[in-house]
Design an enzyme around this catalytic site. Structure first.
Site, PDB file in Angstrom:
ATOM      1  N   CYS A 141      -3.067  -0.321   5.825  1.00  0.00           N
ATOM      2  CA  CYS A 141      -2.894   0.578   4.672  1.00  0.00           C
ATOM      3  C   CYS A 141      -1.451   1.074   4.679  1.00  0.00           C
ATOM      4  CB  CYS A 141      -3.918   1.716   4.707  1.00  0.00           C
ATOM      5  SG  CYS A 141      -3.832   2.785   6.156  1.00  0.00           S
ATOM      6  N   ASN A 149      -1.594   4.375   7.922  1.00  0.00           N
ATOM      7  CA  ASN A 149      -2.367   4.066   9.143  1.00  0.00           C
ATOM      8  C   ASN A 149      -2.994   5.316   9.776  1.00  0.00           C
ATOM      9  OD1 ASN A 149      -1.788   2.584  12.440  1.00  0.00           O
ATOM     10  ND2 ASN A 149      -3.502   2.240  11.082  1.00  0.00           N
ATOM     11  N   CYS A 166      -5.563   7.044   7.536  1.00  0.00           N
ATOM     12  CA  CYS A 166      -6.798   7.268   6.766  1.00  0.00           C
ATOM     13  C   CYS A 166      -7.617   5.978   6.647  1.00  0.00           C
ATOM     14  CB  CYS A 166      -6.486   7.822   5.364  1.00  0.00           C
ATOM     15  SG  CYS A 166      -5.606   9.406   5.387  1.00  0.00           S
ATOM     16  N   ARG A 167      -7.259   5.109   5.716  1.00  0.00           N
ATOM     17  CA  ARG A 167      -8.117   3.964   5.396  1.00  0.00           C
ATOM     18  C   ARG A 167      -8.210   2.927   6.509  1.00  0.00           C
ATOM     19  NH1 ARG A 167      -5.005   2.741  -0.044  1.00  0.00           N
ATOM     20  NH2 ARG A 167      -3.390   3.614   1.323  1.00  0.00           N
ATOM     21  N   SER A 168      -7.062   2.469   7.019  1.00  0.00           N
ATOM     22  CA  SER A 168      -7.143   1.338   7.964  1.00  0.00           C
ATOM     23  C   SER A 168      -7.724   1.709   9.337  1.00  0.00           C
ATOM     24  CB  SER A 168      -5.800   0.603   8.089  1.00  0.00           C
ATOM     25  OG  SER A 168      -4.790   1.421   8.630  1.00  0.00           O
ATOM     26  N   ASP A 201      -6.308   5.312  -2.250  1.00  0.00           N
ATOM     27  CA  ASP A 201      -5.628   6.159  -1.276  1.00  0.00           C
ATOM     28  C   ASP A 201      -6.227   7.572  -1.335  1.00  0.00           C
ATOM     29  OD1 ASP A 201      -3.880   7.744   0.149  1.00  0.00           O
ATOM     30  OD2 ASP A 201      -2.076   6.782  -0.643  1.00  0.00           O
TER      31      ASP A 201
HETATM   32  P1  4NP Z   1      -3.542   5.761   4.402  1.00  0.00           P
HETATM   33  O1  4NP Z   1      -3.305   7.146   3.615  1.00  0.00           O
HETATM   34  O2  4NP Z   1      -2.516   4.786   3.866  1.00  0.00           O
HETATM   35  O3  4NP Z   1      -4.932   5.387   4.024  1.00  0.00           O
HETATM   36  O4  4NP Z   1      -3.365   6.071   5.874  1.00  0.00           O
HETATM   37  C1  4NP Z   1      -2.047   7.740   3.529  1.00  0.00           C
HETATM   38  C2  4NP Z   1      -1.558   8.464   4.594  1.00  0.00           C
HETATM   39  C3  4NP Z   1      -0.322   9.090   4.505  1.00  0.00           C
HETATM   40  C4  4NP Z   1       0.416   8.983   3.328  1.00  0.00           C
HETATM   41  C5  4NP Z   1      -0.089   8.237   2.270  1.00  0.00           C
HETATM   42  C6  4NP Z   1      -1.307   7.622   2.368  1.00  0.00           C
HETATM   43  N1  4NP Z   1       1.657   9.640   3.232  1.00  0.00           N
HETATM   44  O5  4NP Z   1       2.289   9.572   2.158  1.00  0.00           O
HETATM   45  O6  4NP Z   1       2.126  10.259   4.220  1.00  0.00           O
END
Ligand code: 4NP
Length: 161
Positions: A8, A11, A13-15, A126
């Site tokens: 993602c 790294n 939340c989703r992945s 997201d």
């Molecule tokens: P992820 O979610 O890609 O599912 O881990 C996010 C985590 C952090 C951010 C964006 C999306 N950020 O902008 O810091």
């Protein structure tokens, strides 16, 4: 051994949640030893960090173990992993740019929902800037997508307990 990398943006939340769900499923199916899994982000925003606290809570509520530190996708990943699964189109585009830069043009990268009939081309949204309910939603989406992905690769590689 089949190696699977979930990717993602951050790294956190989703992945990492996808990786935790995948590990839980292969363990329960008795096929854990046939797989290696990991997760990574296309960005460097959260290197070394634990998953987001909402991710950890979501894993706890669903009774799955999560154990990861944020890391960024790197050149070696394109060689190391058999399946690289992106959460959304932005991740997919970045991975496709990276693979060309690093000389792995032939490597196919997938959107994780491409394994779900009727959901091909759809992203895992997201959840970072939303509320906790977004994490329940991504859990449901990932649980479904990973079931379908596992069915596909178990059949393709003839992996059964
Ligand atoms: P992820 O979610 O890609 O599912 O881990 C996010 C985590 C952090 C951010 C964006 C999306 N950020 O902008 O810091």
């Amino acid at each position: 051994m089949i190696k699977v990398l979930f990717v993602c943006l951050g790294n956190i939340c989703r992945s990492p949640l996808a990786e935790a769900i995948f590990n839980d499923k292969v363990k329960k199916l008795g096929i854990g030893p046939y797989f290696k899994s990991d997760s990574a982000g296309t960005s460097d925003y959260h290197i070394g960090e634990l998953p987001d606290e909402r991710t950890i809570k979501c894993a706890q509520v669903n009774n799955i173990k999560i154990n990861h530190r944020g890391r960024q996708v790197n050149r070696i990943d394109f060689r190391e992993f058999d399946y690289i699964l992106a959460m959304d189109h932005q991740n997919l585009q970045n991975l496709n740019l990276m693979k060309s830069k690093y000389g792995f043009e032939q490597k196919e990268i997938f959107l994780i929902r491409d394994f779900v009939e009727g959901s091909q081309g759809n992203p895992v949204p997201d959840p970072y800037y939303g509320g906790e309910e977004g994490f329940h939603e991504i859990y449901r989406i990932l649980d479904e997508a990973i079931d379908h992905f596992l069915n596909t690769i178990q059949e393709r590689h003839q992996i059964y307990a």
